[in-house]
Scaffold this active site. Structure first.
Site, short mmCIF file in Angstrom:
data_model
loop_
_atom_site.label_atom_id
_atom_site.label_comp_id
_atom_site.label_asym_id
_atom_site.label_seq_id
_atom_site.Cartn_x
_atom_site.Cartn_y
_atom_site.Cartn_z
N TYR A 157 -7.83 -3.89 0.43
CA TYR A 157 -6.88 -3.75 1.53
C TYR A 157 -7.50 -4.31 2.82
O TYR A 157 -6.78 -4.81 3.68
CB TYR A 157 -6.42 -2.29 1.68
CG TYR A 157 -5.12 -2.14 2.43
CD1 TYR A 157 -3.95 -2.75 1.97
CD2 TYR A 157 -5.04 -1.38 3.59
CE1 TYR A 157 -2.75 -2.62 2.66
CE2 TYR A 157 -3.84 -1.22 4.28
CZ TYR A 157 -2.70 -1.86 3.80
OH TYR A 157 -1.51 -1.73 4.50
N LYS A 164 -3.89 -1.17 10.10
CA LYS A 164 -3.14 0.09 10.00
C LYS A 164 -3.82 1.19 10.83
O LYS A 164 -3.13 2.05 11.39
CB LYS A 164 -2.99 0.54 8.55
CG LYS A 164 -2.08 -0.35 7.72
CD LYS A 164 -0.66 -0.50 8.29
CE LYS A 164 0.28 -1.13 7.29
NZ LYS A 164 1.63 -1.35 7.83
N1 LIG Z 1 4.70 -1.61 -0.42
C1 LIG Z 1 3.76 -0.70 -0.24
O1 LIG Z 1 3.04 -0.29 -1.18
C2 LIG Z 1 3.54 -0.11 1.13
C3 LIG Z 1 2.89 1.13 1.25
C4 LIG Z 1 2.68 1.67 2.53
C5 LIG Z 1 3.11 0.98 3.66
N2 LIG Z 1 3.74 -0.22 3.49
C6 LIG Z 1 4.19 -0.90 4.72
O2 LIG Z 1 5.62 -0.97 4.72
C7 LIG Z 1 6.02 -2.04 5.59
C8 LIG Z 1 7.07 -2.88 4.87
O3 LIG Z 1 6.45 -3.57 3.78
P1 LIG Z 1 7.18 -3.65 2.32
O4 LIG Z 1 6.23 -3.07 1.34
O5 LIG Z 1 8.57 -3.11 2.44
O6 LIG Z 1 7.20 -5.19 2.00
P2 LIG Z 1 8.24 -6.34 2.44
O7 LIG Z 1 7.56 -7.62 2.12
O8 LIG Z 1 9.59 -6.06 1.90
O9 LIG Z 1 8.32 -6.15 4.04
C9 LIG Z 1 7.35 -6.74 4.91
C10 LIG Z 1 8.15 -7.40 6.00
O10 LIG Z 1 7.27 -7.92 7.00
C11 LIG Z 1 7.96 -9.05 7.52
N3 LIG Z 1 7.08 -9.92 8.31
C12 LIG Z 1 5.91 -10.51 7.94
N4 LIG Z 1 5.46 -11.32 8.93
C13 LIG Z 1 6.38 -11.25 9.94
C14 LIG Z 1 6.50 -11.85 11.21
N5 LIG Z 1 5.58 -12.71 11.66
N6 LIG Z 1 7.58 -11.53 11.97
C15 LIG Z 1 8.52 -10.66 11.53
N7 LIG Z 1 8.48 -10.05 10.33
C16 LIG Z 1 7.40 -10.35 9.55
C17 LIG Z 1 8.47 -9.76 6.27
O11 LIG Z 1 9.49 -10.68 6.61
C18 LIG Z 1 9.00 -8.58 5.48
O12 LIG Z 1 10.36 -8.37 5.78
C19 LIG Z 1 4.74 -2.81 5.94
O13 LIG Z 1 4.29 -2.37 7.22
C20 LIG Z 1 3.74 -2.33 4.88
O14 LIG Z 1 2.40 -2.39 5.36
C21 LIG Z 1 3.98 -0.79 2.28
C1 LIG Z 2 -1.18 -0.78 -1.78
C2 LIG Z 2 -1.51 -2.18 -1.32
C3 LIG Z 2 -0.66 -3.05 -0.64
C4 LIG Z 2 0.75 -2.80 -0.21
N1 LIG Z 2 0.66 -2.40 1.20
C5 LIG Z 2 0.29 -1.02 1.46
C6 LIG Z 2 0.80 -3.26 2.25
O1 LIG Z 2 0.71 -2.84 3.39
C7 LIG Z 2 1.05 -4.74 2.01
C8 LIG Z 2 0.61 -5.53 3.21
C9 LIG Z 2 0.49 -7.01 2.98
C10 LIG Z 2 0.16 -7.76 4.08
N2 LIG Z 2 0.00 -9.10 3.98
C11 LIG Z 2 0.17 -9.73 2.81
C12 LIG Z 2 0.52 -9.01 1.66
C13 LIG Z 2 0.69 -7.61 1.74
C14 LIG Z 2 0.65 -9.73 0.35
C15 LIG Z 2 1.11 -11.16 0.56
C16 LIG Z 2 0.37 -11.83 1.67
O2 LIG Z 2 0.12 -13.04 1.64
N3 LIG Z 2 0.02 -11.09 2.77
O3 LIG Z 2 -1.27 -4.22 -0.33
C17 LIG Z 2 -2.57 -4.13 -0.85
C18 LIG Z 2 -3.59 -5.07 -0.81
C19 LIG Z 2 -4.81 -4.73 -1.40
C20 LIG Z 2 -4.99 -3.49 -2.02
C21 LIG Z 2 -3.96 -2.55 -2.06
C22 LIG Z 2 -2.74 -2.89 -1.47
#
Ligand SMILES: NC(=O)c1ccc[n+]([C@@H]2O[C@H](COP(=O)([O-])OP(=O)(O)OC[C@H]3O[C@@H](n4cnc5c(N)ncnc54)[C@H](O)[C@@H]3O)[C@@H](O)[C@H]2O)c1
Ligand SMILES: Cc1c(CN(C)C(=O)CCc2cnc3c(c2)CCC(=O)N3)oc2ccccc12
Length: 257
Positions: A157, A164
């Protein structure tokens, strides 16, 4: 029944597709009667986001790359013109360079560090600053999404964990600044969910399985559960809560082994 968010206006950043956590939040806000506006990052996503938004009666769908101040300003100008104000801001945005999520953290470059912190952390500050102006006298609420990689090491991560941590500290400083105006700022620390941002992460499937096995509830968290906690945080039910990070992860974060 008219929901607990009837009459509220919400602006949502972060919907990429129907698996996005932001979309699960949008669905729950809509179910409680909120009126929604959406932003999307880049033309490619417009084709996915607009039909989703229109499907729940939202016609305000605006482009916004949060690295561009002029796009942010244009969004809030439009929202300020189309609506008489704003009650809810949802920030569900994160990005780091792919290679920064696989190579050792010690290898992170300056540009990659800045990019991750700009998009994943600073964007909350600037979006909240603009939103606060439209929230005057409305007891507004801001919710962002974080992950436990900020508190403990989740291998790979890396710089996203640092981003974060900065996001969660920003929630506290924003809550302090805006509390006197009645604006609350909170974070939801969600367990892993299979979304676009999770796709392509090496070993994500194993992480999801492990989390489900180790979590006290012995399962992964559902996007709708995250959405319902967002409803609580932005509604009058959460009126005494600000600067807080609530874990919605089936309890995983409490485990030591
Ligand atoms: N998926 C997981 O396991 C998880 C767990 C905990 C927290 N999160 C957090 O939840 C939030 C949403 O992520 P998600 O998992 O729904 O994935 P997702 O890919 O659906 O959403 C991520 C969003 O970030 C947007 N984004 C990236 N760069 C951008 C920019 N320059 N300007 C505007 N928007 C931009 C993308 O367009 C996308 O809509 C993130 O903050 C992520 O860190 C995700
Ligand atoms: C859980 C988990 C997540 C999901 N999560 C909590 C996230 O916040 C995802 C954030 C994220 C931010 N930037 C990028 C990507 C994911 C993948 C594609 C890319 O090019 N850039 O991401 C991980 C990455 C490494 C290890 C665990 C995790």
């Amino acid at each position: 029944m008219s929901g607990i968010l009837a009459g509220k206006k919400a602006l949502i950043f972060g919907v990429a597709n129907e698996r996005s956590i932001a979309w699960a939040v949008a669905r729950e806000l809509h179910a409680q009667g909120a009126e929604l506006a959406f932003t999307y990052a880049g033309e490619i996503l417009e084709k996915r986001v607009r039909p989703l938004a229109e499907g729940i009666g939202s016609t305000l769908v605006l482009p916004c790359d949060v690295t561009r101040d002029e796009e942010i300003e244009a969004v809030f100008e439009t929202v300020g013109r189309e609506w008489d104000g704003l009650d809810i801001l949802i920030h569900a945005i994160a990005y780091a360079k792919k290679e920064d999520l696989s190579q050792p953290y010690v290898q992170t470059g300056r540009e990659g560090f800045h990019t991750a912190l700009d998009i994943s952390s600073y964007s909350l500050v600037v979006l909240t600053r603009h939103a606060a102006r439209l929230m005057k006298g409305r007891d507004g609420a801001v919710v962002t999404l974080t992950y436990m990689g900020s508190e403990k090491v989740v291998p790979n991560y890396n710089v996203m964990g640092v981003a974060k941590a900065a996001l969660e500290a920003s929630v506290r400083y924003l809550a302090y600044d805006l509390g006197p105006e009645g604006i609350r700022v909170n974070a939801i620390s969600a367990g892993p969910v299979k979304t676009l941002a999770a796709a392509g992460i090496a070993g994500f499937r194993d992480m999801l399985r492990l989390a489900g096995e180790r979590a006290p509830l012995k399962r992964n968290v559902e996007p709708a559960e995250i959405g319902r906690t967002a409803v609580y945080l932005v509604s009058d039910m959460g009126s005494g809560v600000t600067g807080e990070t609530i874990h919605v992860d089936a309890g995983y974060n409490i485990m030591g082994m």
